[in-house]
Scaffold this motif. Structure first.
Motif, mmCIF file in Angstrom:
data_model
loop_
_atom_site.group_PDB
_atom_site.id
_atom_site.type_symbol
_atom_site.label_atom_id
_atom_site.label_comp_id
_atom_site.label_asym_id
_atom_site.label_seq_id
_atom_site.Cartn_x
_atom_site.Cartn_y
_atom_site.Cartn_z
ATOM 1 N N ARG A 69 0.802 -1.226 0.000
ATOM 2 C CA ARG A 69 0.000 0.000 0.000
ATOM 3 C C ARG A 69 0.831 1.270 0.000
ATOM 4 O O ARG A 69 0.291 2.375 -0.063
ATOM 5 N N LEU A 70 2.146 1.122 0.114
ATOM 6 C CA LEU A 70 3.018 2.289 0.229
ATOM 7 C C LEU A 70 3.681 2.618 -1.102
ATOM 8 O O LEU A 70 4.192 1.730 -1.773
ATOM 9 N N THR A 71 3.678 3.899 -1.449
ATOM 10 C CA THR A 71 4.394 4.375 -2.618
ATOM 11 C C THR A 71 5.240 5.564 -2.205
ATOM 12 O O THR A 71 4.724 6.522 -1.616
ATOM 13 N N VAL A 72 6.525 5.475 -2.494
ATOM 14 C CA VAL A 72 7.433 6.575 -2.197
ATOM 15 C C VAL A 72 7.824 7.230 -3.504
ATOM 16 O O VAL A 72 8.221 6.556 -4.454
ATOM 17 N N LEU A 73 7.699 8.540 -3.543
ATOM 18 C CA LEU A 73 8.133 9.306 -4.715
ATOM 19 C C LEU A 73 9.257 10.238 -4.308
ATOM 20 O O LEU A 73 9.190 10.881 -3.256
ATOM 21 N N SER B 156 7.858 12.039 -0.892
ATOM 22 C CA SER B 156 6.492 11.844 -0.406
ATOM 23 C C SER B 156 6.225 10.370 -0.146
ATOM 24 O O SER B 156 6.851 9.489 -0.744
ATOM 25 N N LEU B 157 5.300 10.153 0.767
ATOM 26 C CA LEU B 157 4.848 8.805 1.101
ATOM 27 C C LEU B 157 3.344 8.756 0.883
ATOM 28 O O LEU B 157 2.607 9.540 1.489
ATOM 29 N N ARG B 158 2.922 7.884 0.003
ATOM 30 C CA ARG B 158 1.493 7.708 -0.232
ATOM 31 C C ARG B 158 1.053 6.382 0.363
ATOM 32 O O ARG B 158 1.665 5.337 0.108
ATOM 33 N N ILE B 159 0.006 6.445 1.161
ATOM 34 C CA ILE B 159 -0.576 5.232 1.743
ATOM 35 C C ILE B 159 -1.944 5.044 1.100
ATOM 36 O O ILE B 159 -2.834 5.896 1.271
#
Lengths: 112, 113
Positions: free
Chosen positions: A60-64, A73-76
């Motif tokens: 579920r985690l995406t790091v850009l 950024s961290l997207r959950i």
């Protein structure tokens, strides 16, 4: 934490996506990290990204990573109540060892 | 592996008393770090060791603070005498090498009255 900046608070609805932002200062940082701290607990390593990468996805985690703007950024995705915690961004500084410079942390509150 | 172990988890003491915080790093990790976390200053690195040798103690607040690592599996952070402004959460972390990820213990919550 003055060299790594994060917003202090984020509130999201359960099921929505959360995006936590961070800016750092050292363009030579090798790694950038996201740690999670739950109430009364220590820091748990969530994920990290090499400085030569733009994106990293882990469930579920995406790091850009935008190196030009020194922005991380961290997207959950599908945020759950169990994701409520403080999230720390950290950059590593060169100089013999992996010195971590932490941001002040972003408190994520997930509400129904 | 049990992870980084810290004791005690909570400590309440009176001003002027000596406080000793303990840490057992992950087996095989050559680096050990002591951090302090407060609301005002966030996470601060106090000192770190490499192969039991203190390398950088520039973050230690003052002479009242001292840290030792007598062997690869044990470190202490001592405050003598303690003051109310020392109240904070103290974390120990370890790393396999200088360039790898740091793993944190659960912390010791210190309250000095």
């Amino acid at each position: 934490g003055e060299d790594v900046e994060q917003s202090l608070f984020l509130s999201v609805r359960e099921g929505d996506s959360s995006v936590i932002n961070c800016t750092y200062t050292d363009s030579s940082s090798t790694y950038l990290y996201w740690y999670k701290q739950e109430p009364g607990a220590g820091l748990q390593l969530l994920t990290y990204i090499f400085s030569n990468m733009d994106m990293k996805q882990d469930q579920r985690l995406t790091v850009l990573l935008n190196k030009k703007d020194k922005h991380l950024s961290l997207r959950i995705a599908d945020t759950q109540t169990g994701d409520s915690a403080i999230y720390f961004c950290a950059e590593s500084r060169s100089g013999g060892y992996n010195k971590l410079i932490f941001g002040a942390g972003t408190r994520l509150a997930v509400h129904p | 592996d049990a992870g980084v172990i810290q004791s005690p988890r909570h400590e309440v003491t009176e001003m002027g008393q000596e406080v000793t915080l303990r840490c057992k790093p992950i087996s095989g990790h050559d680096y050990l770090f002591w951090y302090r976390q407060t609301m005002m200053r966030g996470l601060e690195l106090l000192i770190y060791f490499n192969n039991n040798v203190p390398i950088d103690d520039s973050g230690m607040p003052e002479d009242r603070f001292s840290a030792k690592m007598p062997n690869a599996s044990f470190s202490t952070l001592k405050i003598q005498p303690s003051e109310p402004r020392d109240s904070a959460v103290y974390f120990c972390a370890s790393s396999p090498s200088g360039q790898e990820t740091q793993y944190f213990g659960p912390g010791t919550r210190l309250l000095v009255l």
